[in-house]
Structure formats: structure tokens, C-alpha cells
Design a protein around this motif. Structure first.
Motif, PDB file in Angstrom:
ATOM      1  N   GLY A 172     -12.301  85.285   9.523  1.00 22.34           N
ATOM      2  CA  GLY A 172     -12.375  85.770   8.107  1.00 22.34           C
ATOM      3  C   GLY A 172     -13.377  85.347   7.103  1.00 22.34           C
ATOM      4  O   GLY A 172     -14.647  85.826   7.662  1.00 22.34           O
ATOM      5  N   LEU A 173     -12.907  84.914   5.997  1.00 20.91           N
ATOM      6  CA  LEU A 173     -14.000  84.766   5.074  1.00 20.91           C
ATOM      7  C   LEU A 173     -13.653  83.304   4.402  1.00 20.91           C
ATOM      8  O   LEU A 173     -12.744  82.848   4.307  1.00 20.91           O
ATOM      9  N   LYS A 174     -14.957  82.746   3.769  1.00 22.52           N
ATOM     10  CA  LYS A 174     -14.471  81.562   2.855  1.00 22.52           C
ATOM     11  C   LYS A 174     -13.684  81.707   2.138  1.00 22.52           C
ATOM     12  O   LYS A 174     -12.799  80.926   1.921  1.00 22.52           O
ATOM     13  N   ASN A 175     -13.695  82.658   1.053  1.00 17.87           N
ATOM     14  CA  ASN A 175     -13.173  82.945   0.101  1.00 17.87           C
ATOM     15  C   ASN A 175     -12.833  84.391  -0.344  1.00 17.87           C
ATOM     16  O   ASN A 175     -13.825  84.984   0.110  1.00 17.87           O
ATOM     17  N   ASP A 176     -11.856  84.722  -1.073  1.00 17.35           N
ATOM     18  CA  ASP A 176     -11.884  86.301  -1.432  1.00 17.35           C
ATOM     19  C   ASP A 176     -12.829  86.599  -2.616  1.00 17.35           C
ATOM     20  O   ASP A 176     -13.084  85.746  -2.965  1.00 17.35           O
ATOM     21  N   VAL A 177     -13.204  88.069  -2.685  1.00 18.26           N
ATOM     22  CA  VAL A 177     -13.992  88.399  -3.709  1.00 18.26           C
ATOM     23  C   VAL A 177     -13.031  88.687  -4.947  1.00 18.26           C
ATOM     24  O   VAL A 177     -11.866  89.068  -4.704  1.00 18.26           O
ATOM     25  N   ASP A 178     -13.378  88.543  -6.208  1.00 16.65           N
ATOM     26  CA  ASP A 178     -12.610  88.874  -7.367  1.00 16.65           C
ATOM     27  C   ASP A 178     -13.242  90.250  -7.836  1.00 16.65           C
ATOM     28  O   ASP A 178     -14.220  90.843  -7.473  1.00 16.65           O
ATOM     29  N   SER A 179     -12.510  90.894  -8.644  1.00 16.62           N
ATOM     30  CA  SER A 179     -12.581  92.374  -8.845  1.00 16.62           C
ATOM     31  C   SER A 179     -13.805  92.406  -9.815  1.00 16.62           C
ATOM     32  O   SER A 179     -14.595  93.281  -9.809  1.00 16.62           O
ATOM     33  N   GLN A 180     -14.033  91.361 -10.573  1.00 15.50           N
ATOM     34  CA  GLN A 180     -15.252  91.394 -11.438  1.00 15.50           C
ATOM     35  C   GLN A 180     -16.497  91.400 -10.719  1.00 15.50           C
ATOM     36  O   GLN A 180     -17.410  92.082 -10.885  1.00 15.50           O
ATOM     37  N   TRP A 181     -16.376  90.629  -9.416  1.00 17.91           N
ATOM     38  CA  TRP A 181     -17.788  90.391  -8.568  1.00 17.91           C
ATOM     39  C   TRP A 181     -17.874  92.019  -8.081  1.00 17.91           C
ATOM     40  O   TRP A 181     -19.160  92.504  -8.195  1.00 17.91           O
ATOM     41  N   LEU A 182     -16.875  92.530  -7.628  1.00 15.32           N
ATOM     42  CA  LEU A 182     -16.954  93.891  -7.061  1.00 15.32           C
ATOM     43  C   LEU A 182     -17.574  94.834  -8.241  1.00 15.32           C
ATOM     44  O   LEU A 182     -18.565  95.760  -7.764  1.00 15.32           O
ATOM     45  N   GLU A 183     -17.160  94.660  -9.403  1.00 19.09           N
ATOM     46  CA  GLU A 183     -17.522  95.709 -10.408  1.00 19.09           C
ATOM     47  C   GLU A 183     -18.834  95.432 -10.704  1.00 19.09           C
ATOM     48  O   GLU A 183     -19.771  96.526 -10.934  1.00 19.09           O
ATOM     49  N   ASP A 184     -19.440  93.865 -10.556  1.00 20.10           N
ATOM     50  CA  ASP A 184     -20.994  94.066 -10.918  1.00 20.10           C
ATOM     51  C   ASP A 184     -21.725  94.419  -9.837  1.00 20.10           C
ATOM     52  O   ASP A 184     -22.953  94.968 -10.047  1.00 20.10           O
ATOM     53  N   VAL A 185     -21.316  94.263  -8.540  1.00 21.13           N
ATOM     54  CA  VAL A 185     -22.181  94.973  -7.268  1.00 21.13           C
ATOM     55  C   VAL A 185     -22.238  96.357  -7.534  1.00 21.13           C
ATOM     56  O   VAL A 185     -23.339  97.096  -7.083  1.00 21.13           O
ATOM     57  N   TYR A 186     -21.051  97.051  -7.853  1.00 24.31           N
ATOM     58  CA  TYR A 186     -20.970  98.247  -8.203  1.00 24.31           C
ATOM     59  C   TYR A 186     -21.936  98.832  -9.381  1.00 24.31           C
ATOM     60  O   TYR A 186     -22.805  99.850  -9.225  1.00 24.31           O
ATOM     61  N   ALA A 187     -22.013  98.009 -10.314  1.00 19.02           N
ATOM     62  CA  ALA A 187     -23.096  98.227 -11.250  1.00 19.02           C
ATOM     63  C   ALA A 187     -24.472  98.236 -10.745  1.00 19.02           C
ATOM     64  O   ALA A 187     -25.432  99.010 -11.197  1.00 19.02           O
ATOM     65  N   PHE A 188     -24.725  97.028  -9.883  1.00 21.09           N
ATOM     66  CA  PHE A 188     -26.016  96.911  -9.247  1.00 21.09           C
ATOM     67  C   PHE A 188     -26.401  98.300  -8.490  1.00 21.09           C
ATOM     68  O   PHE A 188     -27.656  98.659  -8.551  1.00 21.09           O
ATOM     69  N   THR A 189     -25.348  98.752  -7.651  1.00 19.13           N
ATOM     70  CA  THR A 189     -25.807  99.623  -6.874  1.00 19.13           C
ATOM     71  C   THR A 189     -25.731 101.032  -7.650  1.00 19.13           C
ATOM     72  O   THR A 189     -26.697 101.977  -7.105  1.00 19.13           O
ATOM     73  N   GLY A 190     -25.387 100.978  -8.600  1.00 17.01           N
ATOM     74  CA  GLY A 190     -25.561 102.368  -9.582  1.00 17.01           C
ATOM     75  C   GLY A 190     -27.127 102.384 -10.207  1.00 17.01           C
ATOM     76  O   GLY A 190     -27.516 103.273 -10.469  1.00 17.01           O
ATOM     77  N   GLU A 191     -27.731 101.263 -10.285  1.00 18.93           N
ATOM     78  CA  GLU A 191     -29.198 101.038 -10.847  1.00 18.93           C
ATOM     79  C   GLU A 191     -29.979 101.035  -9.922  1.00 18.93           C
ATOM     80  O   GLU A 191     -31.149 101.409 -10.016  1.00 18.93           O
ATOM     81  N   GLN A 287     -19.231 103.215  -1.341  1.00 15.65           N
ATOM     82  CA  GLN A 287     -18.364 103.689  -0.536  1.00 15.65           C
ATOM     83  C   GLN A 287     -17.190 102.574  -0.174  1.00 15.65           C
ATOM     84  O   GLN A 287     -15.797 102.713  -0.460  1.00 15.65           O
ATOM     85  N   CYS A 288     -17.903 101.421   0.320  1.00 13.59           N
ATOM     86  CA  CYS A 288     -16.854 100.713   0.478  1.00 13.59           C
ATOM     87  C   CYS A 288     -16.116  99.892  -0.674  1.00 13.59           C
ATOM     88  O   CYS A 288     -15.005  99.689  -0.723  1.00 13.59           O
ATOM     89  N   ILE A 289     -16.641  99.711  -1.888  1.00 14.70           N
ATOM     90  CA  ILE A 289     -16.150  99.275  -3.218  1.00 14.70           C
ATOM     91  C   ILE A 289     -15.103 100.380  -3.600  1.00 14.70           C
ATOM     92  O   ILE A 289     -13.982  99.909  -4.005  1.00 14.70           O
ATOM     93  N   GLU A 290     -15.459 101.614  -3.481  1.00 15.94           N
ATOM     94  CA  GLU A 290     -14.426 102.535  -3.564  1.00 15.94           C
ATOM     95  C   GLU A 290     -13.065 102.462  -2.977  1.00 15.94           C
ATOM     96  O   GLU A 290     -12.053 102.814  -3.401  1.00 15.94           O
ATOM     97  N   GLN A 291     -13.322 102.316  -1.425  1.00 15.65           N
ATOM     98  CA  GLN A 291     -12.145 102.233  -0.602  1.00 15.65           C
ATOM     99  C   GLN A 291     -11.598 100.983  -0.412  1.00 15.65           C
ATOM    100  O   GLN A 291     -10.474 100.959   0.366  1.00 15.65           O
ATOM    101  N   ILE A 292     -11.928  99.739  -0.733  1.00 18.72           N
ATOM    102  CA  ILE A 292     -11.523  98.510  -0.529  1.00 18.72           C
ATOM    103  C   ILE A 292     -10.058  98.301  -0.638  1.00 18.72           C
ATOM    104  O   ILE A 292      -9.726  98.425  -1.701  1.00 18.72           O
ATOM    105  N   PRO A 293      -9.188  97.835   0.190  1.00 15.00           N
ATOM    106  CA  PRO A 293      -7.989  97.810   0.192  1.00 15.00           C
ATOM    107  C   PRO A 293      -7.527  96.214  -0.395  1.00 15.00           C
ATOM    108  O   PRO A 293      -8.291  95.414  -0.133  1.00 15.00           O
ATOM    109  N   GLN A 294      -6.394  96.004  -0.922  1.00 13.04           N
ATOM    110  CA  GLN A 294      -5.996  94.702  -1.140  1.00 13.04           C
ATOM    111  C   GLN A 294      -5.494  94.094   0.141  1.00 13.04           C
ATOM    112  O   GLN A 294      -5.078  94.947   1.172  1.00 13.04           O
TER     113      GLN A 294
END
Lengths: 405, 182
Positions: A172-191, A287-294
């Protein structure tokens, strides 16, 4: 010592006939990307013989691993390739999971793919920065570090550390990601594609850059395969081999992306492959951020993963598992051998385990791409000019922590 | 070579394009942080200097000396010495961390079953001697008071002390369904 070195070469007669100069380059040379030492036999400015000496950063990671249980080895893998430690952690975890037969949840696969590609971008940014600096473009260095800093900040928010992340866990992973983090990564990939376009403006057509990289360090596809090269170096020679496509791990089969290849196998083509990989990785993350399931992030494998903290002090079995896993390691590890490869930014990183059923690996061997690429360095450099060695070292993207282990 | 290529080559078009980009950056906002004078807010959960949790009820350390953190530590930098107390209870005599050997992987925090050890977000520690980095129990407890007191410590363990039960995949095997039906 240098004299004996010359005489020990294969082509003694050639060396004896000409007046050659021996030049020791490194280990403290800034352009050798760490502590690589090259002993060069020069005929004027032409390299007749190039001998890499490695081992200055040897820490005995493989031996240390034999005395640590499977969870404790994880921080050691951070320090193999410290430029992209996330990929190394993942490679290790995926290998151990294959050995144990653990299947991780889907959300974990998505998060792992996102962080692996972020790590690839961060690695290629540092590669481009230092490679361009070696060849003579200072501005690219500064611009690349700006974006790398953004990715490292995102890593810090994710797991608390910037460089040596220790983020994935076995199962697994150390901890889960939060939606704000995913949004910020998405913003980074846009730029980010705009940033890549900026780097290309600076060097892609620059005449100095072209003269320093085109037709330098040419290696044919067949020869690259024979040398055991992998990653962008192999793809630069036109071989569309990518472990992400060949074996199945992560969610690379659920997103659209292409394997970038070059044609000529020179320094410029290897540069182009990595520049194209920036955009491919960027699109994979999007694409991963768009598809990521809960869902959950830890596999249901109580014999191998640490139990839930809120159950440890209320449930006896959980507490026993907790103590045994930490003090002795997983006691039900299957016996046998296992080699699992993943595609890290530098090439194919493989972990080979010999397990004897105890909580520690009997033997862990790391197949590191940097070591293979360093061994091919004489083939790339010999017959070329001294100045081209720098371009060649840059283009194979080595890190000595991984090479010497 | 075509005419446009020749013109591009003679007039250094690609070099001028690069220069235009760098000039644009010269007048844009600077991204450099002037570190010692201009400090960044530490990120919650950042892995910095260690702290031993002080129990608010007893005023002493929460640690019971089980030694799991020392067993887990990959660089073996935690040393715990315990003895038997008055009512046959385990007493932690010494709890010491060699900070210079620590790799800040936070596996000790994960290993601790009590939540008695934390990594604070303080990272600016420096000194002239090695002894200054040999943290003993009192100093580690002081670190807790300094950097993690109040709600900050509670939030740290809520958010970063993992894994939690919700992180796990609910078992879909027959046994779990049987358990549900019973």
C-alpha cells in the motif's frame, strides 16, 4: 600507477607507438554527476581509451538488506537513486509484493502511477538542468530547478519529505492523498507543457547545442541492446522497449500514452526522447487524476502489512501481528527466487530476491540502470573528443548512488 | 539549405528567441526565496526533529519502553534502557536518539503502538559538537512542548499516524461474509 594502467590496456602497441597522455577525470569533477572517476588516455584531444572507476559511493546496500527485514529495507532504496527516490521505493515495493503475492487496491495503483510519473518528471528536470549546464546553457539550469522545486514541494505535502520520501509501503502507501493535493498536481500539469516549450525555445534549435549534441556518442540499436542498455538511452537508438508497456504494473494499461523513441542514437536523440517523455508523463498524470477511484489504500494482507493503528491496542491478534512484523519481519514469506523489473526514469531497475522464508531476504540484488550505462561509457567516448565526454556522461543520465549501491 | 533557413542562420533567429525569453523572465516575479531572512511555513507532517510525547495527565513520557521503535529503526539510532519499577512495572530509564545517524524515514512513528513518538516539523537544528545531537529523554520531551504542544500534536497523530482501519480493503472472502451473517 598511471603507467601500469596504460600498459595493462588491450591495445598496448598502439598506446606505445603514440605519445599518449593519461588524464584522470574525477572523482571530484562537477560534470561527472557524482563521484565517477574516468581515466582517459588521450592522443591530443582524442580519447583513445576511457576507463571508468566506480565504487566511491559504495555503501553496501545489498549486504545491509540481508540483515534487515523487508520493511526496513525501504529507506535504503531511497538512497540508491536519490534523484528519483519515489521510483526506487516503488520498484522495491512492487518486487516484494510480487514475491509475497499481494495485490494492492486500485486507488493505490493510481496514486503510485501519479507519484512515479511525477518522480520521472523531477528526474528528467534535474537531468536536463545539469546536462544543459555541462554543455553550456546556464539559463535552462535555473528554469528546470524552478519546476523541480514545485514537484518536491508537492512530495513534501504528500509524505513529509522532499527527497528521500519513503512513501510507498509493502502492500500500500504511507497515507492517502487528499483532493486538494490532487488538484494542485493537476494545476501543475496544466502549466507544465508551457514550461517544456520554454526549455525547447532555449536549446532545441540553438546552434551551439546542436553542434555539441548531434552525431556525438552514436550507438546503434543492436549495439545498445547488446550492452544491456535500457530506458531513454535505449529508446534514443530507436528501440521501443519500455518496461511499463512490456510488463504489467501500475495503471499504465488504463491510460493512453506512447513510447517515445529516437532515430540516430546520438546525444541529441536521447535528449529528444526525454523531452518527449516530459509530455507523456504529464499526460499520464492528468489521465490518472481524472480517473482515480475512491477506496482503500492498503491491501488486505495481514501477514505482511502493519495492522491498523486504531485496532492495535484493542485487538490481541492485531497487536501480535504488529510486534512480529516489526521485530522479525513477515514470517510467512514464500521461499524462492524472484526478479521484478520496473521502469525508473533512468532505465530498467530490477530487484532480485532470494527468499528463504524468514522475515529477511537471504539475498537482494539490485540491477541498476546506471551501472550498466557506466559500463557502456567507454564504447560511447572512445574515438571522440575530450569535450564530448561531458555530453556523453550527461546523456546517459547516471547517478552514482545507484551505480555503486 | 533553403532561403528561410539561411536567413534564420545569418540573423541568429533561434538565439534571439532564447534571449527574448530570458529578458521576459528578467522583469517577471522572482521565485527565489531568500532563505535565512525569508522562511517558509513548514508543511504539516514534515519529518524533522524527534519528540517524545508528554502525557498530559501524568506529565511524564507516554513511552512504555516496548522497544519497537528501536527494533524498527533501519539505522539503529534509538537506544532504550529500562528497569523494573516499584510495582513490577517497566520504567524507561533512558531514551536516547542519535540524531546524526537518523535518516528521518518515520518508521519509528509507524512502529510505535502507543503514539508516543513523533517527528516534529522543526528542521533547523545545528551545533558544533556531536554531543549536542545525542538527544536524551528530557530534551526529547522538551521538543514536544516546544513544537507539538496543544492541538498540533493531536492533529499529527490523527492525520499521519497510519495505517488506520479505513485504509484497508474490506475483505471480500467467504469468511468475512460469514462473519457478517453471524
Amino acid at each position: 600507477m598511471e603507467d601500469t594502467h596504460i600498459n595493462s590496456g588491450n591495445d598496448n602497441s598502439r598506446i606505445a607507438a603514440k605519445e599518449l597522455m593519461t588524464l584522470s577525470m574525477g572523482p571530484q569533477h562537477p560534470a561527472t554527476h557524482g563521484v565517477l572517476r574516468l581515466v582517459l588516455d588521450l592522443d591530443g584531444e582524442t580519447v583513445v581509451k576511457c576507463t571508468p572507476y566506480v565504487g566511491y559511493l559504495h555503501r553496501g546496500v545489498e549486504k545491509l538488506a540481508e540483515h534487515r527485514n523487508y520493511m526496513q529495507i525501504l529507506p535504503l532504496t531511497d538512497r540508491l537513486d536519490y534523484i528519483s527516490s519515489m521510483s526506487n521505493n516503488l520498484g522495491y515495493c512492487i518486487a516484494v509484493e510480487k514475491l509475497f503475492g499481494i495485490e494492492v487496491p486500485e486507488r493505490t495503483e493510481y496514486i503510485r502511477t501519479i507519484v512515479a510519473e511525477m518522480s520521472r518528471i523531477a528526474n528528467h528536470l534535474l537531468w536536463l538542468a545539469t546536462h544543459a549546464l555541462d554543455v553550456g546553457a546556464m539559463t535552462v539550469f535555473l528554469y528546470c530547478f524552478r519546476e523541480r522545486e514545485a514537484i518536491l514541494d508537492l512530495f513534501e505535502r504528500l509524505c513529509g519529505a522532499r527527497l528521500t520520501v519513503t512513501y510507498p509501503r509493502i502492500g500500500g502507501l504511507k497515507n492517502d492523498v487528499d483532493s486538494q493535493w490532487l488538484e494542485d498536481v493537476y494545476a501543475f500539469t496544466g502549466e507544465f507543457p508551457m514550461r517544456v516549450a520554454q526549455y525547447e525555445t532555449l536549446i532545441n534549435k540553438n546552434r551551439i547545442w546542436l553542434q555539441r549534441t548531434r552525431g556525438i556518442g552514436v550507438i546503434s540499436a543492436q549495439e545498445a541492446i547488446n550492452w544491456g542498455m535500457s530506458g531513454p538511452v535505449l529508446r534514443g537508438s530507436g528501440v521501443p522497449y519500455d518496461v511499463r508497456k512490456v510488463t504489467r504494473y501500475g495503471v499504465y494499461d488504463k491510460v493512453k500514452w506512447e513510447v517515445c523513441t529516437g532515430k540516430n542514437g546520438d546525444v541529441y536523440d536521447r535528449y529528444r526522447v526525454r523531452m518527449d517523455e516530459f509530455l507523456q508523463s504529464n499526460s499520464i498524470i492528468r489521465q490518472c487524476i481524472e480517473q482515480i477511484p475512491q477506496g482503500p489504500i492498503m491491501a488486505d494482507a495481514p501477514k505482511y502489512t502493519l495492522p491498523a493503528k486504531d485496532k492495535v491496542l484493542t485487538d490481541m491478534e492485531h497487536l501480535i501481528h504488529h510486534f512480529v512484523l516489526i521485530t522479525k519481519g513477515p514470517q510467512t514469506a514464500p521461499e524462492g527466487e524472484m526478479y521484478v523489473a520496473t521502469e525508473v526514469p533512468k532505465g530498467e531497475l530490477g530487484f532480485f530476491f532470494v527468499s528463504d522464508g524468514t522475515g529477511k531476504p537471504y539475498r537482494m540484488r539490485v540491477r541498476s540502470p546506471s551501472f550498466v550505462h557506466v559500463s557502456a561509457l567507454p564504447r560511447l567516448c572512445e574515438g571522440e573528443l575530450v569535450a564530448d565526454i561531458i555530453a556523453n556522461i550527461g546523456s546517459i543520465d547516471i547517478v552514482l548512488g545507484e551505480c555503486d549501491r | 539549405m533553403t532561403a528561410t533557413e539561411l536567413i534564420k542562420k545569418v540573423f541568429f533567429i533561434e538565439v534571439l528567441q532564447g534571449l527574448a525569453l530570458t529578458f521576459k523572465h528578467m522583469v517577471s516575479h522572482s521565485v527565489t526565496r531568500q532563505y535565512p531572512t525569508e522562511k517558509r511555513e513548514p508543511v504539516p507532517g514534515a519529518r524533522g526533529l524527534h519528540a517524545l510525547v508528554r502525557d498530559s495527565e501524568t506529565g511524564k513520557e507516554k513511552c512504555v519502553g516496548c522497544g519497537l521503535c528501536a527494533a524498527m529503526c533501519p539505522s539503529q539510532c534509538i537506544h532504550i534502557y529500562t528497569s523494573e519499577g516499584d510495582d513490577h512495572k517497566k520504567v524507561v530509564d533512558r531514551y536516547e536518539i542519535e540524531v546524526l545517524r537518523c535518516v528521518f524515514c518515520a518508521l519509528c512513528v509507524e512502529a510505535c503502538p502507543f503514539g508516543a513518538l513523533a517527528l516534529t516539523d522543526f528542521f533547523e537544528y545545528s551545533g558544533y559538537t556531536r554531543e549536542e545531537f545525542y538527544y536524551k529523554k528530557e530534551r526529547l520531551l522538551e521538543n514536544w512542548d516546544k513544537y507539538m504542544a496543544g492541538d498540533k500534536g493531536r492533529e499529527y497523530f490523527e492525520k499521519f499516524w497510519r495505517p488506520k482501519a479505513i485504509d484497508f480493503r474490506t475483505p471480500v472472502t467467504a469468511t468475512s461474509e460469514e462473519r457478517k451473517s453471524v
